[in-house]
Design a protein around this motif. Structure first.
Motif, mmCIF file in Angstrom:
data_model
loop_
_atom_site.group_PDB
_atom_site.id
_atom_site.type_symbol
_atom_site.label_atom_id
_atom_site.label_comp_id
_atom_site.label_asym_id
_atom_site.label_seq_id
_atom_site.Cartn_x
_atom_site.Cartn_y
_atom_site.Cartn_z
ATOM 1 N N MET A 99 0.823 -1.207 0.000
ATOM 2 C CA MET A 99 0.000 0.000 0.000
ATOM 3 C C MET A 99 0.859 1.260 0.000
ATOM 4 N N ALA A 100 1.950 1.240 0.740
ATOM 5 C CA ALA A 100 2.831 2.406 0.760
ATOM 6 C C ALA A 100 3.420 2.676 -0.621
ATOM 7 N N ALA A 101 3.786 1.626 -1.344
ATOM 8 C CA ALA A 101 4.332 1.804 -2.692
ATOM 9 C C ALA A 101 3.300 2.438 -3.624
ATOM 10 N N ALA A 102 2.045 2.018 -3.514
ATOM 11 C CA ALA A 102 0.997 2.568 -4.378
ATOM 12 C C ALA A 102 0.648 4.005 -3.984
ATOM 13 N N ILE A 103 0.442 4.241 -2.700
ATOM 14 C CA ILE A 103 0.018 5.566 -2.241
ATOM 15 C C ILE A 103 1.099 6.607 -2.505
ATOM 16 N N LYS A 104 2.336 6.294 -2.189
ATOM 17 C CA LYS A 104 3.412 7.277 -2.368
ATOM 18 C C LYS A 104 3.663 7.582 -3.839
ATOM 19 N N HIS A 105 3.402 6.633 -4.716
ATOM 20 C CA HIS A 105 3.553 6.920 -6.143
ATOM 21 C C HIS A 105 2.457 7.859 -6.625
ATOM 22 N N LEU A 106 1.236 7.676 -6.137
ATOM 23 C CA LEU A 106 0.124 8.511 -6.565
ATOM 24 C C LEU A 106 0.177 9.907 -5.947
ATOM 25 N N ASN A 107 0.568 9.991 -4.677
ATOM 26 C CA ASN A 107 0.674 11.279 -3.992
ATOM 27 C C ASN A 107 1.633 11.116 -2.820
ATOM 28 N N SER A 108 2.806 11.664 -2.960
ATOM 29 C CA SER A 108 3.842 11.487 -1.936
ATOM 30 C C SER A 108 3.536 12.247 -0.646
ATOM 31 N N ARG A 109 2.576 13.165 -0.681
ATOM 32 C CA ARG A 109 2.255 13.943 0.514
ATOM 33 C C ARG A 109 1.292 13.221 1.453
ATOM 34 N N ILE A 110 0.701 12.130 1.015
ATOM 35 C CA ILE A 110 -0.200 11.364 1.881
ATOM 36 C C ILE A 110 0.628 10.576 2.888
ATOM 37 N N LEU A 111 0.277 10.695 4.158
ATOM 38 C CA LEU A 111 0.991 9.968 5.209
ATOM 39 C C LEU A 111 0.569 8.513 5.216
ATOM 40 N N VAL A 112 1.545 7.638 5.393
ATOM 41 C CA VAL A 112 1.298 6.202 5.531
ATOM 42 C C VAL A 112 1.771 5.790 6.918
ATOM 43 N N ILE A 113 0.835 5.328 7.749
ATOM 44 C CA ILE A 113 1.122 5.000 9.147
ATOM 45 C C ILE A 113 0.837 3.518 9.362
ATOM 46 N N GLY A 114 1.818 2.805 9.887
ATOM 47 C CA GLY A 114 1.676 1.381 10.178
ATOM 48 C C GLY A 114 1.389 1.147 11.649
ATOM 49 N N ILE A 115 0.517 0.174 11.917
ATOM 50 C CA ILE A 115 0.116 -0.167 13.286
ATOM 51 C C ILE A 115 0.420 -1.642 13.532
ATOM 52 N N GLU A 116 1.066 -1.916 14.651
ATOM 53 C CA GLU A 116 1.335 -3.296 15.038
ATOM 54 C C GLU A 116 1.089 -3.481 16.525
#
Length: 529
Positions: free
Chosen positions: A307-324
């Motif tokens: 998901m990070a690879a897809a989101i950052k390619h489409l818009n690098s300004r969108i934050l990607v936060i992982g939860i574990e």
């Protein structure tokens, strides 16, 4: 040749030779120009009386004239005939060229690309994710991403990407379907085999049957009957072997080697990650002007990386936060050490995170997460259980602890920077046995201060128990359980201990109940369940 012919030919040849050697000052402009065969003597005449006619230098491109006849020297090239006693004599000519000119090697030139530092090929490209989305669109439904009723309560626009609505109740169907369709025809003909009871194996069993691929599921004897029935309902061949998961996995590997099956387990193959990355493409299309994406990472690090690879390619300004989970912070520890951690000494709840114990973080997945994920946080087990309760109350959905971790981080207040922003939360799975769901809900009600347990001493006089029940009735609480015990201690003669379990509407009502009972019964003791 007869005598008359020889006489005629000799007179003709002598006439031509005389005309050839007669000096001429210049030639007319109408005559043909051939600078390669012209001699300087023919144009200007002999330089000295009686001088010999030697070949001069040839000047390329110099305008000159040549006679209409061929020079005498050229006759030798065609075999000039000399009349000596009627014989033909042929002169051999040898062309001697000038000294060979050695050309210098051209200077070595380098391409522009050689001076440019080419980037290393990425392990997961956006083109791979796009290809996966096109390939699986006929076999995977496009899940909704709806606005949550919890948005106003937590001060942000929350959109829930409901991946738990897939046929097997897990987002892993995306990666599994693209992985199976990427197999060769020979591998699809022989079949696949799995040996772990998890969402990945359930997705393999379902989609392999849909693709007409033989699938075998090896499960230990400790696996519950309802779970085995699910695999059989999908159409897989289920075999019980061994008492532990290690026994079943070793047996599955042995069968795969012996019969040519392809042993599948959840890993970081490019096809699997590309299939999981299609979730990011759908979220970007469904939620305009998105600010952040919250993704569960437990046991599904491929989902976070893809998901990070897809989101950052489409818009690098969108934050990607992982939860574990807090009890198994594998990615957090790996980021601290700057390398994938293979083993972590922790003791998470096996009922809630049982399949996480055998997971490991791959090198490629770690590099993608390190490069593209903006933040990684851990949530406690209690927060995940409360989030499960919120899903049932506000979203009318039953999810498992992994699917609820994204919302748990928001409920726990660990993402204050997202207040007032538009956030998408991925609900990854909803596979939990019914009995375990009931236990989780009961525990969540206690953690949310909705269920309380207290003990109070009452006299054995008639009406004391009725008075307590009357107080509970006036407070409009629900009595779940009551236990009346007589004490044998001499100091507590004529006393009885009463334990009650009550349920309130919310935390406010629970606080009011505690205040009322504490004022009426000073000896009351609130117990943790």
């Amino acid at each position: 040749m007869n005598f008359a012919a020889q006489l005629f030919y000799s007179s003709y040849l002598s006439e031509r030779l005389e005309r050839l050697y007669s000096p001429r000052l210049a030639l007319k402009d109408s005559e043909e120009n051939d600078p390669f065969w012209q001699r300087e003597e023919l144009r200007l005449g002999p330089s000295q009386p009686g001088g010999s006619y030697k070949c001069g230098l040839v000047s390329n491109g110099t305008a000159g004239r040549r006679p209409t006849l061929i020079e005498p020297e050229r006759l030798k090239d065609f075999g000039e005939e000399e009349l000596l006693n009627g014989d033909v004599r042929v002169h051999d000519t040898k062309v001697v060229g000038g000294p060979e000119v050695m050309l210098m090697d051209p200077p070595k030139t380098r391409r522009v690309s050689e001076f440019r530092i080419l980037p290393k090929p990425q392990y997961l490209r956006f083109e791979d994710i796009s290809a996966a989305a096109f390939r699986i669109q006929t076999g995977i439904q496009k899940t909704p991403c709806t606005y949550s009723r919890l948005s106003k309560q937590y001060g942000m626009e929350i959109y829930l990407k409901k991946e738990h609505l897939h046929y097997t109740g897990s987002v892993k169907e995306r990666g599994v379907l693209y992985l199976l369709t990427s197999l060769t025809q020979e591998q699809q003909r022989k079949g696949v085999i799995v040996a772990t009871d998890c969402n990945f194996s359930m997705a393999v069993a379902h989609h392999a049957v849909e693709l007409k691929i033989p699938v075998f599921v090896i499960m230990p004897s400790c696996c519950s009957s309802p779970r085995l029935r699910i695999y059989r309902d999908y159409g897989a061949m289920v075999i019980s072997y061994g008492s532990t998961s290690h026994d079943s996995q070793n047996h599955a590997r042995h069968l795969a080697k012996e019969n040519g099956y392809l042993y599948l387990e959840e890993e970081e193959s490019a096809a699997y990650l590309a299939g999981l990355g299609t979730v990011g493409m759908e979220i970007y299309e469904q939620v305009p002007k998105l600010d952040a994406v919250v993704v569960p990472a437990a046991g599904q690090y491929g989902l976070l990386a893809g998901m990070a690879a897809a989101i950052k390619h489409l818009n690098s300004r969108i934050l990607v936060i992982g939860i574990e989970p807090e009890g198994f912070p594998l990615l957090l520890q790996s980021l601290k050490t700057d390398s994938p951690v293979k083993d972590i000494h922790s003791n998470p709840n096996k009922k809630l995170y049982g399949d996480l114990m055998e997971r490991s973080l791959g090198v490629n997945t770690f590099q993608l997460a390190k490069k593209l994920v903006d933040k990684v946080i851990s949530v406690s087990e209690e927060d995940s259980l409360v989030a499960m309760l919120r899903f049932q109350e506000f979203e009318r959905s039953t999810v498992d602890t992994e699917g609820a971790m994204g919302l748990a981080a928001i409920l726990a207040g660990q993402l204050p920077e997202l207040r007032g922003k538009k956030v998408a939360v991925v609900v990854s799975s909803a596979n939990m046995e019914l009995e375990l769901v009931r236990q989780c809900v009961d525990r969540a009600l206690v953690l949310d201060d909705r269920v309380s347990k207290f003990a109070v001493q009452l006299g054995e006089w008639p009406g004391d128990m009725a008075k307590l029940l009357d107080v509970l009735s006036r407070e409009d609480v629900r009595l779940l359980d009551v236990c009346h015990r007589r004490q044998s201690d001499k100091s507590d003669l004529f006393k009885a201990k009463v334990e009650c379990v009550v349920e309130t509407r919310d935390k406010t009502q629970s606080v009011q109940l505690r205040k009322t009972l504490s004022e009426r019964y000073p000896s009351i003791c609130w117990l943790d369940r």
